[in-house]
Design an enzyme around this catalytic site. Structure first.
Site, PDB file in Angstrom:
ATOM      1  N   SER A  58      -0.387 121.252  32.659  1.00 41.25           N
ATOM      2  CA  SER A  58      -0.737 122.675  32.603  1.00 41.25           C
ATOM      3  C   SER A  58      -0.330 123.291  33.935  1.00 41.25           C
ATOM      4  CB  SER A  58      -2.255 122.801  32.432  1.00 41.25           C
ATOM      5  OG  SER A  58      -2.710 124.101  32.754  1.00 41.25           O
TER       6      SER A  58
ATOM      7  N   TYR B   8     -11.067 120.787  33.626  1.00 41.37           N
ATOM      8  CA  TYR B   8      -9.749 120.791  32.970  1.00 41.37           C
ATOM      9  C   TYR B   8      -8.645 120.637  34.011  1.00 41.37           C
ATOM     10  CZ  TYR B   8      -5.992 122.859  30.052  1.00 41.37           C
ATOM     11  OH  TYR B   8      -4.834 123.112  29.356  1.00 41.37           O
TER      12      TYR B   8
HETATM   13  N1  LIG Z   1      -2.594 127.216  25.206  1.00 42.52           N
HETATM   14  C1  LIG Z   1      -2.466 127.243  26.511  1.00 42.52           C
HETATM   15  O1  LIG Z   1      -2.508 128.313  27.118  1.00 42.52           O
HETATM   16  C2  LIG Z   1      -2.227 125.969  27.283  1.00 42.52           C
HETATM   17  C3  LIG Z   1      -1.871 126.071  28.636  1.00 42.52           C
HETATM   18  C4  LIG Z   1      -1.630 124.921  29.363  1.00 42.52           C
HETATM   19  C5  LIG Z   1      -1.733 123.683  28.763  1.00 42.52           C
HETATM   20  N2  LIG Z   1      -2.108 123.603  27.454  1.00 42.52           N
HETATM   21  C6  LIG Z   1      -2.206 122.263  26.869  1.00 42.52           C
HETATM   22  O2  LIG Z   1      -1.369 122.178  25.738  1.00 42.52           O
HETATM   23  C7  LIG Z   1      -1.883 121.182  24.846  1.00 42.52           C
HETATM   24  C8  LIG Z   1      -1.922 121.741  23.442  1.00 42.52           C
HETATM   25  O3  LIG Z   1      -2.897 122.761  23.363  1.00 42.52           O
HETATM   26  P1  LIG Z   1      -2.728 124.042  22.438  1.00 42.52           P
HETATM   27  O4  LIG Z   1      -2.481 125.176  23.315  1.00 42.52           O
HETATM   28  O5  LIG Z   1      -1.764 123.762  21.357  1.00 42.52           O
HETATM   29  O6  LIG Z   1      -4.226 124.182  21.891  1.00 42.52           O
HETATM   30  P2  LIG Z   1      -4.905 123.831  20.498  1.00 42.52           P
HETATM   31  O7  LIG Z   1      -6.360 123.814  20.776  1.00 42.52           O
HETATM   32  O8  LIG Z   1      -4.391 124.730  19.436  1.00 42.52           O
HETATM   33  O9  LIG Z   1      -4.371 122.361  20.141  1.00 42.52           O
HETATM   34  C9  LIG Z   1      -4.948 121.193  20.652  1.00 42.52           C
HETATM   35  C10 LIG Z   1      -4.855 120.122  19.563  1.00 42.52           C
HETATM   36  O10 LIG Z   1      -5.386 118.902  20.110  1.00 42.52           O
HETATM   37  C11 LIG Z   1      -6.259 118.341  19.127  1.00 42.52           C
HETATM   38  N3  LIG Z   1      -7.250 117.469  19.749  1.00 42.52           N
HETATM   39  C12 LIG Z   1      -8.325 117.832  20.486  1.00 42.52           C
HETATM   40  N4  LIG Z   1      -9.031 116.754  20.837  1.00 42.52           N
HETATM   41  C13 LIG Z   1      -8.396 115.676  20.310  1.00 42.52           C
HETATM   42  C14 LIG Z   1      -8.636 114.287  20.311  1.00 42.52           C
HETATM   43  N5  LIG Z   1      -9.705 113.754  20.936  1.00 42.52           N
HETATM   44  N6  LIG Z   1      -7.762 113.470  19.683  1.00 42.52           N
HETATM   45  C15 LIG Z   1      -6.686 113.984  19.039  1.00 42.52           C
HETATM   46  N7  LIG Z   1      -6.414 115.296  18.981  1.00 42.52           N
HETATM   47  C16 LIG Z   1      -7.258 116.131  19.607  1.00 42.52           C
HETATM   48  C17 LIG Z   1      -6.889 119.533  18.455  1.00 42.52           C
HETATM   49  O11 LIG Z   1      -7.477 119.185  17.215  1.00 42.52           O
HETATM   50  C18 LIG Z   1      -5.703 120.479  18.330  1.00 42.52           C
HETATM   51  O12 LIG Z   1      -4.961 120.245  17.148  1.00 42.52           O
HETATM   52  C19 LIG Z   1      -3.235 120.756  25.417  1.00 42.52           C
HETATM   53  O13 LIG Z   1      -3.083 119.554  26.147  1.00 42.52           O
HETATM   54  C20 LIG Z   1      -3.575 121.885  26.360  1.00 42.52           C
HETATM   55  O14 LIG Z   1      -4.445 121.476  27.388  1.00 42.52           O
HETATM   56  C21 LIG Z   1      -2.360 124.703  26.701  1.00 42.52           C
END
Ligand SMILES: NC(=O)c1ccc[n+]([C@@H]2O[C@H](COP(=O)([O-])OP(=O)(O)OC[C@H]3O[C@@H](n4cnc5c(N)ncnc54)[C@H](O)[C@@H]3O)[C@@H](O)[C@H]2O)c1
Length: 261
Positions: A140, A153
């Site tokens: 991130s 986080y």
């Molecule tokens: N959206 C943002 O702004 C952002 C920014 C920086 C980093 N991220 C990172 O990107 C990645 C994807 O997030 P996103 O934005 O698609 O959000 P999201 O919440 O839509 O997707 C996260 C996915 O991870 C799954 N998940 C959660 N816990 C889990 C577990 N214990 N085992 C298996 N699956 C699990 C959820 O069910 C979901 O499908 C994450 O690692 C998040 O930290 C997101």
């Protein structure tokens, strides 16, 4: 010719958001994809849409050692090998550090940090057996800088960069490259929980987010999950063949510098 023809890639957290887009894009580029998540109904539906010969869904809580063994077995059974992993699953909790209960801290550590570690440990031997491949970890922008209210986080995302660098050094000899994506604000349920509201208008929600980030981000909008998938594709395919151990920030320029306007 697809950029991932012949590859077999496990994508965690693939039921929605960035992981879903990664799974869809990788399949479009010729890979066979194992979608892993805890949201079984959604994950099954995405795998079905991608197509039976191209994708299969497996239930995986990334913080479970046994779960990882099952995911690797499912990939080998379904597609004969594994030569790629995208450690994408993650969770976010908001709290000041001094107000964070230990169980909340450990929950985020277990999914984000332990999940990434277990993924590398479980899948790297299989990638080695397949003759080499790639691991892309999802960190991130909070892996590169601090952000108040998301200390737990941010700590796990900093840790993911440490895991990425060490894994890149330790696994290079097996032909495995390991890199990290560092997304800024991306339009998924994580930054935009209204997406989970069936009565909300998705386009209006994205416009509202763009408005919010217009002043914060030089490129003037929130990122789209497909843009992160494009970066994960680059790091999984041959176009990045001489790159390993690196964090790649994809944030519309948010971290480029301090703004006075
Ligand atoms: N959206 C943002 O702004 C952002 C920014 C920086 C980093 N991220 C990172 O990107 C990645 C994807 O997030 P996103 O934005 O698609 O959000 P999201 O919440 O839509 O997707 C996260 C996915 O991870 C799954 N998940 C959660 N816990 C889990 C577990 N214990 N085992 C298996 N699956 C699990 C959820 O069910 C979901 O499908 C994450 O690692 C998040 O930290 C997101």
């Amino acid at each position: 010719m697809g950029k991932l023809d012949g590859r077999v890639v496990i994508v965690t957290g693939a039921a929605r958001g960035q992981g879903e887009q990664e799974a869809r894009l990788f399949a479009e580029e010729g890979a066979r994809v194992v979608l892993a998540d805890v949201l079984d109904e959604q994950g099954e539906a995405v795998a079905k849409e991608i197509g039976e010969g191209r994708a299969r869904y497996v239930h995986l809580d990334v913080s479970s050692e046994e779960g990882w063994a099952g995911a690797v077995a499912a990939a080998k059974e379904g597609f004969g090998k594994v030569d790629g992993l995208v450690n994408n699953a993650g969770i976010l909790r908001f709290n000041a550090l001094v107000d964070t209960p230990l169980d909340e801290f450990m929950q985020v550590v277990n999914v984000n940090q332990v999940g990434c570690f277990l993924g590398i440990r479980a899948v790297a031997p299989a990638i080695g057996e397949a003759g080499g491949g790639t691991i892309v970890n999802t960190a991130s922008y909070t892996a590169m800088t601090g952000m108040a209210a998301v200390g737990t986080y941010a700590a796990t995302k900093h840790a993911i960069l440490g895991l990425t660098r060490v894994a890149a050094m330790e696994l290079a000899g097996d032909g495995i490259r390991v890199n990290a994506v560092c997304p800024g604000a991306i339009d998924t349920a994580m930054s935009n929980p209204a997406q989970l509201d069936p009565d909300a208008d998705p386009e209006a929600m994205t416009e509202a987010l763009d408005e919010l980030y217009r002043k914060l981000v030089p490129l003037g909008r929130v990122g789209r999950p497909r843009e992160v998938a494009d970066l994960a594709l680059f790091l999984t395919g041959q176009d990045s063949s001489y790159i390993t151990g690196q964090p790649f920030v994809i944030d519309g320029g948010w971290l480029a510098g301090v703004s006075i306007v």
